[in-house]
Design a protein around this motif. Sequence first.
Motif, PDB file in Angstrom:
ATOM      1  N   PRO A 191       0.834  -1.218   0.000  1.00  0.00           N
ATOM      2  CA  PRO A 191       0.000   0.000   0.000  1.00  0.00           C
ATOM      3  C   PRO A 191       0.864   1.261   0.000  1.00  0.00           C
ATOM      4  CG  PRO A 191      -0.736  -1.566   1.660  1.00  0.00           C
ATOM      5  CD  PRO A 191       0.582  -2.075   1.161  1.00  0.00           C
ATOM      6  N   ARG A 192       0.432   2.270  -0.742  1.00  0.00           N
ATOM      7  CA  ARG A 192       1.202   3.513  -0.820  1.00  0.00           C
ATOM      8  C   ARG A 192       1.341   4.193   0.536  1.00  0.00           C
ATOM      9  NH1 ARG A 192       3.372   6.906  -4.290  1.00  0.00           N
ATOM     10  NH2 ARG A 192       2.989   5.417  -5.969  1.00  0.00           N
ATOM     11  N   SER A 193       0.409   3.941   1.451  1.00  0.00           N
ATOM     12  CA  SER A 193       0.478   4.562   2.774  1.00  0.00           C
ATOM     13  C   SER A 193       1.701   4.099   3.568  1.00  0.00           C
ATOM     14  CB  SER A 193      -0.794   4.245   3.565  1.00  0.00           C
ATOM     15  OG  SER A 193      -0.953   2.841   3.708  1.00  0.00           O
ATOM     16  N   ALA A 194       2.321   2.993   3.145  1.00  0.00           N
ATOM     17  CA  ALA A 194       3.503   2.482   3.849  1.00  0.00           C
ATOM     18  C   ALA A 194       4.785   3.210   3.457  1.00  0.00           C
ATOM     19  CB  ALA A 194       3.669   0.983   3.569  1.00  0.00           C
ATOM     20  N   LEU A 195       4.707   4.095   2.456  1.00  0.00           N
ATOM     21  CA  LEU A 195       5.907   4.757   1.944  1.00  0.00           C
ATOM     22  C   LEU A 195       6.703   5.523   3.000  1.00  0.00           C
ATOM     23  CD1 LEU A 195       5.115   6.104  -1.644  1.00  0.00           C
ATOM     24  CD2 LEU A 195       7.049   4.698  -0.945  1.00  0.00           C
ATOM     25  N   PRO A 196       6.100   6.389   3.808  1.00  0.00           N
ATOM     26  CA  PRO A 196       6.896   7.137   4.788  1.00  0.00           C
ATOM     27  C   PRO A 196       7.670   6.241   5.751  1.00  0.00           C
ATOM     28  CG  PRO A 196       4.728   8.127   4.542  1.00  0.00           C
ATOM     29  CD  PRO A 196       4.686   6.826   3.807  1.00  0.00           C
ATOM     30  N   GLU A 197       7.001   5.201   6.267  1.00  0.00           N
ATOM     31  CA  GLU A 197       7.673   4.296   7.196  1.00  0.00           C
ATOM     32  C   GLU A 197       8.799   3.538   6.489  1.00  0.00           C
ATOM     33  OE1 GLU A 197       6.634   0.611  10.279  1.00  0.00           O
ATOM     34  OE2 GLU A 197       5.047   1.527   9.066  1.00  0.00           O
ATOM     35  N   TRP A 198       8.524   3.091   5.244  1.00  0.00           N
ATOM     36  CA  TRP A 198       9.557   2.377   4.487  1.00  0.00           C
ATOM     37  C   TRP A 198      10.763   3.266   4.211  1.00  0.00           C
ATOM     38  CZ3 TRP A 198      12.193  -1.526   2.881  1.00  0.00           C
ATOM     39  CH2 TRP A 198      12.983  -1.436   1.742  1.00  0.00           C
ATOM     40  N   GLU A 253      11.188   2.270  -5.975  1.00  0.00           N
ATOM     41  CA  GLU A 253       9.774   2.645  -5.884  1.00  0.00           C
ATOM     42  C   GLU A 253       9.234   2.851  -7.288  1.00  0.00           C
ATOM     43  OE1 GLU A 253       6.952   6.417  -4.635  1.00  0.00           O
ATOM     44  OE2 GLU A 253       8.887   6.199  -3.617  1.00  0.00           O
TER      45      GLU A 253
END
Length: 279
Positions: free
Chosen positions: A215-222, A268
Amino acid sequence: MNSSTVSPLHKALYRLLRPLLRIVLRNGMAYGEFNELVKRAYVDVALNDLAPNRKKPTDSHAAVLTGLTRKEVKRLREWIQNADEPASVPAQGRADRVVSGWVNDADFHDDQGEPAILPFDGPISFSTLVKRYSGDMPARALGNELCKQGVAQEDTNGWTLLKKAYIPLGDDSQLLRIFGSDVSAMLTTIDHNLTAAQHQEAPRFQRTVAYTKIPRSALPEWNALAHEEAQALLLRLNAWLAARDADVTGETPAEPLVRLGLSIFALEEASESDASNEP
């Protein structure tokens, strides 16, 4: 040519060319200029990398390999011989080396083992750091470059390191040099691994970890996790390499010297099920 008849090499090159051509077109290079560079590289590789049985390569041999005429091979060979461009990859940049020394050399650390705030002059100072890791580069000029890039700052307390890596910002010429060096090194490793078995050589380390349904929402944590883990690994490897580098140690070993390193980049892109750009 439909998708069922396209060779694996065609598919791989097409995927490689798309991001490359984004950079090429964004920097105003038209097809004719790019095509001329490709032909020069074809001749350079045919003459210098693929000579049969280590014999002196000939224009005729290069013409057979490349599909170019002998007349064009001769023209391109003469250009290559007279070109001012260096044949090898340049050494690690001076600013990068100074930052690495600041991070890894205990002489320039505080009591907590962190990069110390340094006076400009003195036995243990910013000037000493620059001289040790950058040779004859003026300390003031290099310091100004680090400040401009937001890597260091100078105030009444002295020189403070703000970032533990030198990555030029907004300087197209420097970023493009890094692009050429990094991508060339990556492809050289892949080329070695493709032929290592037939040459009875050990493959070089080449690994990727990637999942296609995140999910794109995981980007900041990743991004935060990948940066933290990769930076920690690179700092450890940098210390190991610096302790053995002839420029850093001041020693010149009798044996041949090689360029060693490890590159890490974040991945990405659109999920493969959402976009397919293969021919």
